[in-house]
Structures are given as structure tokens and as C-alpha cells.
Design a protein around this motif. Sequence first.
Motif, PDB file in Angstrom:
ATOM      1  N   GLU A  50       0.841  -1.200   0.000  1.00 55.08           N
ATOM      2  CA  GLU A  50       0.000   0.000   0.000  1.00 55.08           C
ATOM      3  C   GLU A  50       0.876   1.250   0.000  1.00 55.08           C
ATOM      4  O   GLU A  50       1.936   1.286   0.632  1.00 55.08           O
ATOM      5  CB  GLU A  50      -0.906   0.002   1.229  1.00 55.08           C
ATOM      6  N   THR A  51       0.444   2.280  -0.709  1.00 57.08           N
ATOM      7  CA  THR A  51       1.198   3.532  -0.774  1.00 57.08           C
ATOM      8  C   THR A  51       0.293   4.710  -0.425  1.00 57.08           C
ATOM      9  O   THR A  51      -0.930   4.635  -0.546  1.00 57.08           O
ATOM     10  CB  THR A  51       1.800   3.768  -2.174  1.00 57.08           C
ATOM     11  N   PHE A  52       0.918   5.766   0.005  1.00 60.68           N
ATOM     12  CA  PHE A  52       0.222   7.028   0.258  1.00 60.68           C
ATOM     13  C   PHE A  52       1.160   8.151  -0.157  1.00 60.68           C
ATOM     14  O   PHE A  52       2.351   8.120   0.158  1.00 60.68           O
ATOM     15  CB  PHE A  52      -0.141   7.179   1.739  1.00 60.68           C
ATOM     16  N   HIS A  53       0.641   9.111  -0.890  1.00 64.15           N
ATOM     17  CA  HIS A  53       1.486  10.237  -1.274  1.00 64.15           C
ATOM     18  C   HIS A  53       0.706  11.535  -1.168  1.00 64.15           C
ATOM     19  O   HIS A  53      -0.522  11.572  -1.320  1.00 64.15           O
ATOM     20  CB  HIS A  53       2.047  10.056  -2.694  1.00 64.15           C
ATOM     21  N   CYS A  54       1.425  12.598  -0.871  1.00 67.65           N
ATOM     22  CA  CYS A  54       0.831  13.922  -0.763  1.00 67.65           C
ATOM     23  C   CYS A  54       1.932  14.955  -0.975  1.00 67.65           C
ATOM     24  O   CYS A  54       3.115  14.603  -1.116  1.00 67.65           O
ATOM     25  CB  CYS A  54       0.158  14.122   0.602  1.00 67.65           C
ATOM     26  N   SER A  55       1.562  16.211  -1.001  1.00 71.98           N
ATOM     27  CA  SER A  55       2.557  17.271  -1.167  1.00 71.98           C
ATOM     28  C   SER A  55       2.045  18.553  -0.533  1.00 71.98           C
ATOM     29  O   SER A  55       0.844  18.707  -0.282  1.00 71.98           O
ATOM     30  CB  SER A  55       2.877  17.496  -2.653  1.00 71.98           C
ATOM     31  N   TRP A  56       2.971  19.451  -0.267  1.00 70.98           N
ATOM     32  CA  TRP A  56       2.644  20.750   0.320  1.00 70.98           C
ATOM     33  C   TRP A  56       3.287  21.843  -0.527  1.00 70.98           C
ATOM     34  O   TRP A  56       4.403  21.679  -1.023  1.00 70.98           O
ATOM     35  CB  TRP A  56       3.185  20.878   1.746  1.00 70.98           C
ATOM     36  N   GLU A  57       2.595  22.954  -0.660  1.00 71.63           N
ATOM     37  CA  GLU A  57       3.168  24.143  -1.276  1.00 71.63           C
ATOM     38  C   GLU A  57       3.523  25.122  -0.160  1.00 71.63           C
ATOM     39  O   GLU A  57       2.651  25.550   0.603  1.00 71.63           O
ATOM     40  CB  GLU A  57       2.192  24.776  -2.265  1.00 71.63           C
ATOM     41  N   VAL A  58       4.797  25.456  -0.073  1.00 73.72           N
ATOM     42  CA  VAL A  58       5.296  26.304   1.014  1.00 73.72           C
ATOM     43  C   VAL A  58       5.732  27.649   0.439  1.00 73.72           C
ATOM     44  O   VAL A  58       6.653  27.698  -0.382  1.00 73.72           O
ATOM     45  CB  VAL A  58       6.492  25.635   1.729  1.00 73.72           C
ATOM     46  N   PRO A  59       5.086  28.740   0.840  1.00 71.77           N
ATOM     47  CA  PRO A  59       5.523  30.067   0.368  1.00 71.77           C
ATOM     48  C   PRO A  59       6.995  30.304   0.699  1.00 71.77           C
ATOM     49  O   PRO A  59       7.448  30.024   1.808  1.00 71.77           O
ATOM     50  CB  PRO A  59       4.612  31.034   1.136  1.00 71.77           C
ATOM     51  N   GLN A  60       7.730  30.824  -0.258  1.00 75.39           N
ATOM     52  CA  GLN A  60       9.166  31.006  -0.068  1.00 75.39           C
ATOM     53  C   GLN A  60       9.489  31.976   1.060  1.00 75.39           C
ATOM     54  O   GLN A  60      10.517  31.839   1.725  1.00 75.39           O
ATOM     55  CB  GLN A  60       9.801  31.485  -1.376  1.00 75.39           C
TER      56      GLN A  60
END
Length: 205
Positions: A118-128
Motif C-alpha cells: 500500500e502507498t500514500f502520497h501527498c505534497s505541500w506548497e510552502v511560500p518562499q
Amino acid sequence: DGMEVISSDEEVMDSDDNTEEDLGVLDDQRSVILHLLSQLKLGMDLTRVVLPTFILEKRSLLEMYANFMAHPDLFLSISAGNTPEERMVRFVEYYMTAFHEGRKGAVAKKPYNPVLGETFHCSWEVPQDRVRPLRTDTNPRTNQETPGAGSDCYRVRFVAEQVSHHPPVSGFYCECAERGMCVNTHIWTKSKFMGMSVGVSMVGE
């Protein structure tokens, strides 16, 4: 070649409420709990115990591990320090906030065990502008934008996979290509019945 292709374009915004409700033991649940307790022995490994669904969290263990990146701006700020001491302080700050994020409610529940593969993936956008050195830094470095990035945000990507069933080992990898940072980890959660409590330890590196 059989490898899973992960694209951030397939991700959706997380809008779920992870607050857990009180167990509120009912009469039919009470018999299940008493039967479960009758099978427990002191020092018993709880990873092999089948638990009823009403005492489990709404999410998988792999998703829970994403809590370690709940404050991605603090993670990226580690590399913004000018000295090893500043980077160490930033790391401790990031590490402690990861545990603070863990559980929303006061009820302790166990996450679902992931199935093998099983896999799980996600991401975040971080203001510079949120990635910065310590406030006490007298000679702060400016954040260098990656040429061609075309965005005011860094993207932090996270992917986790269940790589073993017994013992239950999970692996996860997290990176920010723009900052040249990554984390590669495998974790095995061990739990034992201690009589009046449950002892949990994290094994891995």
C-alpha cells in the motif's frame, strides 16, 4: 517497468476532519472489549492482535506518518541556518512540532494497518517567504529561487509505502527538489501490553 508513477496533479485538497469522536462504549461493544482483554497477556506483542473497527482511527498508518511533515516550512528552514548550531536548532524545532501535530482529540486510537504494498502520497506548497533563518541571525541569507521554477512556493513531496507485513515496516521518502533536501526513513512500530497500559516504541532509522 511496473513502477508506480506519482503525479502531484492527481492530488486533491485534504478537507477531512480528523477529529476522533469519543468511544462511548455501548453494550454490544462492551462484550467485544472484554473478550479482547481476556486474550491479552503481560508483554504480549499487540501487532498481531485483531482490534475491532470502532477503536481504530479513520486513516491508515501511512497517512499518519505524513504528520511528520505537518510544518514543512520549518523543515525547509533547517537549511537556511548559517551555522551548524542554527541548523540544529531549526531541526529540533521542526522535530518537536511534528509530534505536536499528531492527534487532534483526547481519545487514543490506533490507525489502520496498511496492507503490504500500500502507498500514500501527498505534497505541500510552502511560500518562499516562510522559509527563513533564525530571528537571532545577524547575517541572514536570502532564499535563492530556483531558476525556471516559475512559482513563489516550494513544493514538498511525500510518499510512503508498506514494505513488510510481519514485522510491520513502513518506509517513506520526502523531498524538496528546489531546496535540495530529502528525508529517507523506515519505521517499525512495536507495541506491548503492560497490564494497565500499552507501551509503544518506534524502531527504524
